[in-house]
Scaffold this active site. Structure first.
Site, PDB file in Angstrom:
ATOM      1  N   SER A 216       0.844  -1.194   0.000  1.00  0.00           N
ATOM      2  CA  SER A 216       0.000   0.000   0.000  1.00  0.00           C
ATOM      3  C   SER A 216       0.881   1.247   0.000  1.00  0.00           C
ATOM      4  CB  SER A 216      -0.970  -0.048   1.182  1.00  0.00           C
ATOM      5  OG  SER A 216      -2.008   0.889   1.029  1.00  0.00           O
ATOM      6  N   GLU A 348      -9.293  -5.903  -3.792  1.00  0.00           N
ATOM      7  CA  GLU A 348      -8.776  -4.820  -2.945  1.00  0.00           C
ATOM      8  C   GLU A 348      -9.908  -4.007  -2.317  1.00  0.00           C
ATOM      9  OE1 GLU A 348      -5.596  -4.066  -2.318  1.00  0.00           O
ATOM     10  OE2 GLU A 348      -4.389  -4.920  -3.927  1.00  0.00           O
TER      11      GLU A 348
END
Length: 574
Positions: A216, A348
């Site tokens: 991330s 996601e």
């Protein structure tokens, strides 16, 4: 549900640490800055390991060093520095407990090694090194083994380094009128990398074989370092998990305006540069962390994934690290010099359902809120309306968005926040000269260790959520949870750790000499000038193997939109 899990897991974690400490002895090592004391213990497989925690790699960034680039620590204050417990993280709101934690004195790293002797002197091979940059939207989390205990990775005979860096405004405030040029958090990461380069051989590591990896915001940070000339000498391979610098949530909008708004929030009564700066310097780190979220613009709040303080393009100067946009830097690259892994999780967007389900009517009424900014269409324009209509037709068959549309909304949120930009990044790099290979993956596996989804009460949604891949690489000690050695999840963790460690060792996750893996991960084919791009990827699922063009139908939709309104899929307006 999540709160009860945390209460349970915290107590269990404390008990497990008591057991762990009783079974450990201490050990000492000399590094450039002095002598440190760490712990020796045993891995699950019975092999020894050594842990040195809370090693300071910079002077505390407090007082006049607040917001400034980190200053390297030349020597430790003690004859033997106790490094048997972790240092504080940067001040932030813990996403699991919603409590403020941490300290402004936060620049620490942790070294975990399976072998400690000076391997160069002993004539043994030096160990590859993996340096982990944690995610958390540039504003939360840390390198703590509460979340990222690397015991299964180091069983693969690699050294793992985890680190803390400054978060939120402490790490990313930008106010050049008073000499605050931003990216202090990225510069913290770079200084930690320099520390690793000069000291890791004392832990048996190879300073010429360092893999930088992150997830991330950590993946985006890793990609930024790949693009920054000042960072490039200090690592040799990269892994970007669910994050690259080309995602539209990475770069800060209106950074000077945010600094000014934050000063008002913490009590500044003036518009002068001097008073604004004085207010920011005198505020408590807790007030800065709490006030940061209030600096967001209405458009940022409307779009979701609100991250106020993050990287900026810096003015030129001796301390400058990122002096151009990531897109310009990526486009200007002539070749791929370092082996790369890039990838994302299949679903996601599940993590965004926490907020999206509560606002499902708003998504239906205002779907334009997630028209990508990188598409460069003006909100409220007829063009934006046309794109919104096409999105509704493609993802929702033209229907209203309701709680029955969760699967479709998950795909749209996945694409908007992560998948489009990952495909753009992969293609930009694929069209360069390849002096090193680039590997692409999609993590689709949904099993016992998909912990973020479970922690946030999203387990009813099928698929791999944002962050679910991490706990097949790391043990999350705060849950004190393990899986049976005969279980499918245990085998998936063993596979993931082997792939990542192989890449760190050889630059190839499935090298010819490793016959334990029943599949081959082939790199993305370089694209000759004017040639046809084709993305081949490893699908990491129960039946693990190569696939071609993951998310092809969805990416074809977006390629068409970018061609219509923005010239090219490879020229996002960031």
């Amino acid at each position: 549900m999540a709160i009860n899990l945390i209460k349970f897991s915290t107590n269990s974690y404390i008990k497990s640490q008591i057991r762990l400490v009783r079974n450990m002895s201490t050990v000492e090592v000399n590094v450039k800055q002095g002598r440190i004391r760490g712990l020796k213990g045993s891995l699950r497989n019975g092999a020894p390991f050594y842990a040195f925690k809370g090693i300071p790699y910079a002077h505390p960034p407090i007082g006049q060093l607040r917001f400034r680039p980190p200053v390297a620590l030349e020597s430790f204050p003690d004859e033997v520095l106790d490094c048997t417990k972790e240092g504080d993280p940067s001040v932030h709101k813990d996403p699991y407990t919603a409590k403020l934690v941490g300290s402004e004195n936060c620049l620490f790293l942790n070294v975990y090694t399976p072998k400690l002797e000076d391997r160069a002197r002993a004539g043994a091979c030096k160990l590859p090194v993996m340096v982990w940059i944690h995610g958390g939207a540039f504003m939360m989390d840390s390198g703590s083994e509460n979340l990222y205990c690397p015991e299964y990775l180091i069983q693969e005979d690699v050294i793992v380094v985890t680190l803390n860096y400054r978060l939120g405004p402490l790490g990313f405030l930008f106010y050049p009128r008073k000499g605050i040029t931003g990216n202090a958090g990225l510069k913290d990461q770079l200084l930690a990398l320099k520390w690793v380069n000069e000291n890791i051989e004392k832990f048996g590591g190879d300073s010429q074989n360092i893999t930088l990896f992150g997830e991330s915001a950590g993946g985006a940070s890793t990609h930024l370092h790949l693009l920054c000339p000042k960072s490039q000498p200090y690592f040799h391979k990269v892994i970007c998990q669910s994050g690259t610098s080309l995602m539209e949530w990475v770069m800060q909008e209106d950074p000077e305006g945010k600094a000014e708004r934050l000063a008002k929030i913490v009590g500044c009564q003036s518009n002068s540069d001097e008073e604004i700066f004085a207010s920011l310097m005198s505020a408590t780190p807790e007030d800065l962390a709490i006030g940061a979220i209030r600096t967001l613009s209405e458009d940022e709040k409307r779009r979701g994934l609100p991250i106020p303080f993050k990287p900026v393009v810096e003015p030129p100067g001796d301390d400058a690290l990122l002096t151009d946009t990531p897109l310009n830097l990526a486009t200007a690259l002539k070749s791929i010099e370092k082996p790369m892994i890039i990838g994302h999780n299949a679903k996601e967007g599940i993590i965004m359902l926490l907020d999206a389900v509560r606002k499902i009517d708003l998504f239906d009424e205002d779907l334009a809120r997630i028209v990508p900014k990188s598409l460069n269409v003006v909100q409220g324009s007829r063009t934006c309306e046309r794109v919104t209509e096409e999105m509704r037709k493609f993802y929702f068959s033209g229907d209203k968005i309701t709680k029955k549309s969760i699967v479709e909304l998950t795909d749209l949120l996945s694409d908007y926040h992560f998948v489009i930009a990952n495909h753009v990044t992969a293609e930009i790099h694929a069209r360069k000269e390849h002096r090193s290979p680039m590997f692409f993956y999609r993590f689709s596996y949904d099993g016992e260790l998909n912990l973020p989804k479970r922690l946030f009460g999203l387990g009813q949604n099928k698929g791999a959520c944002h962050g679910d891949d991490m706990f097949y690489l790391f043990k999350m000690k705060m849950m004190d949870m393990d899986v049976d050695e005969k279980s499918e999840a245990f085998k998936m963790r063993a596979t993931m750790c082997r792939l990542w460690a192989n890449f760190a060792k050889y630059g190839n996750p499935t090298p010819p000499q490793d016959t334990s893996l029943p599949f081959k991960w082939t790199p993305v084919e370089p694209v000759p000038k004017g040639g046809q791009y084709r993305l081949n990827a490893l699908d990491i699922d129960r039946d693990i193997g190569m696939i071609v063009e993951p998310e092809k139908e969805r990416m074809d939709f977006w390629r068409k939109q970018f061609k219509l309104w923005n010239e090219s899929f490879l020229k996002p307006k960031l």
